[in-house]
Design an enzyme around this catalytic site. Structure first.
Site, short mmCIF file in Angstrom:
data_model
loop_
_atom_site.label_atom_id
_atom_site.label_comp_id
_atom_site.label_asym_id
_atom_site.label_seq_id
_atom_site.Cartn_x
_atom_site.Cartn_y
_atom_site.Cartn_z
N SER A 50 0.81 -1.22 0.00
CA SER A 50 0.00 0.00 0.00
C SER A 50 0.84 1.27 0.00
O SER A 50 0.36 2.33 -0.42
CB SER A 50 -0.94 0.00 1.21
N GLY A 87 -2.12 -4.37 1.16
CA GLY A 87 -2.23 -5.64 1.88
C GLY A 87 -1.22 -6.68 1.46
O GLY A 87 -1.20 -7.78 2.02
N ASN A 115 3.98 -5.42 5.83
CA ASN A 115 2.79 -6.15 6.30
C ASN A 115 3.16 -7.45 7.00
O ASN A 115 2.45 -7.89 7.91
CB ASN A 115 1.84 -6.43 5.12
N ASP A 198 -4.28 6.65 10.40
CA ASP A 198 -3.91 5.29 10.83
C ASP A 198 -2.47 5.25 11.35
O ASP A 198 -2.05 4.24 11.94
CB ASP A 198 -4.10 4.28 9.71
N HIS A 201 0.33 5.08 6.97
CA HIS A 201 0.45 5.48 5.57
C HIS A 201 0.71 6.97 5.44
O HIS A 201 -0.02 7.78 6.03
CB HIS A 201 -0.82 5.09 4.80
#
Length: 222
Positions: A50, A87, A115, A198, A201
């Protein structure tokens, strides 16, 4: 009767002349097509998650898009393909890599593993997959220059895992002899003003800093 014969003679001459001109036009067109060169711009492939995909912002404002804009502004003979997928883990990246290797990349930027770390995937698995991706690219295209984007994670998984995760990238880069970007999110990670709510990012402003980090390594290669 003589008049008819004369008429058909003229008609045949006209038809032959027309066919000759048509054939000449076809030959000229074919020659033009054959001399046209296909797009010879060299490929820069960003293969990541991402972060590369530009989660939460427009793709052109993510660092691969910013790289493409800089290249265009400088008139360099390269084009950028963004292979980022939100993801993505190193395992899923390895499984979909073949789709992106139908064309030879001049530069391959590997941005995966974050991730894995957030999910606590065993580091031996992450390392094996990163090496597998690098080896697959190199096996098919030995001339491709590979950049490995180093990553770090929050200490959620404990200090030992966090420390070992950070050391994983220098280890892979050394063993596979690829260029290491020590920490892709240098100056961005942990700064709430440069990240989305979040906390993971980057914002558009954050991606500008990431772009400058990666451009430092790309500039010499271009």
């Amino acid at each position: 009767m003589n008049y008819k014969n004369h008429f058909f003679s003229i008609l045949i001459i006209v038809m032959i002349f027309a066919c000759s001109k048509k054939s000449e036009r076809v030959e000229n067109t074919t020659s033009e097509i054959q001399t046209q060169k296909p797009d010879q711009k060299k490929l820069i492939l960003f293969f990541g998650n991402s972060l590369s995909a530009g989660y939460g912002i427009d793709a052109e404002d993510a660092f691969p898009g910013l790289v493409a804009q800089r290249i265009d502004s400088l008139g360099l003979d390269y084009r950028v393909v963004n292979g980022g997928l939100s993801g993505e883990t190193t395992a899923s990246g390895l499984s979909r890599l073949d789709w992106f290797l139908e064309e030879e990349p001049a530069i391959f930027v590997l941005e995966l593993g974050g991730n894995d770390g957030l999910r606590g995937i065993p580091l031996t698995e992450t390392k094996k997959n990163l090496k597998g991706i690098i080896q697959k690219v190199r096996s098919k295209y030995p001339q491709t220059t590979i950049l490995l984007a180093g990553m770090q994670i929050p200490p959620n998984m404990g200090p030992e895992y966090t420390s070992e995760f950070r050391e994983l990238y220098p280890s892979v880069a050394e063993e596979e002899n690829v260029i290491l970007i020590p920490f892709l999110l240098e100056g961005v990670a942990g700064n709430p003003d440069l990240n989305l709510p979040d906390g993971i990012h980057p914002t558009e402003e954050g991606h500008l800093i990431v772009f400058e980090t990666i451009w430092e390594y790309l500039e010499d290669l271009l």
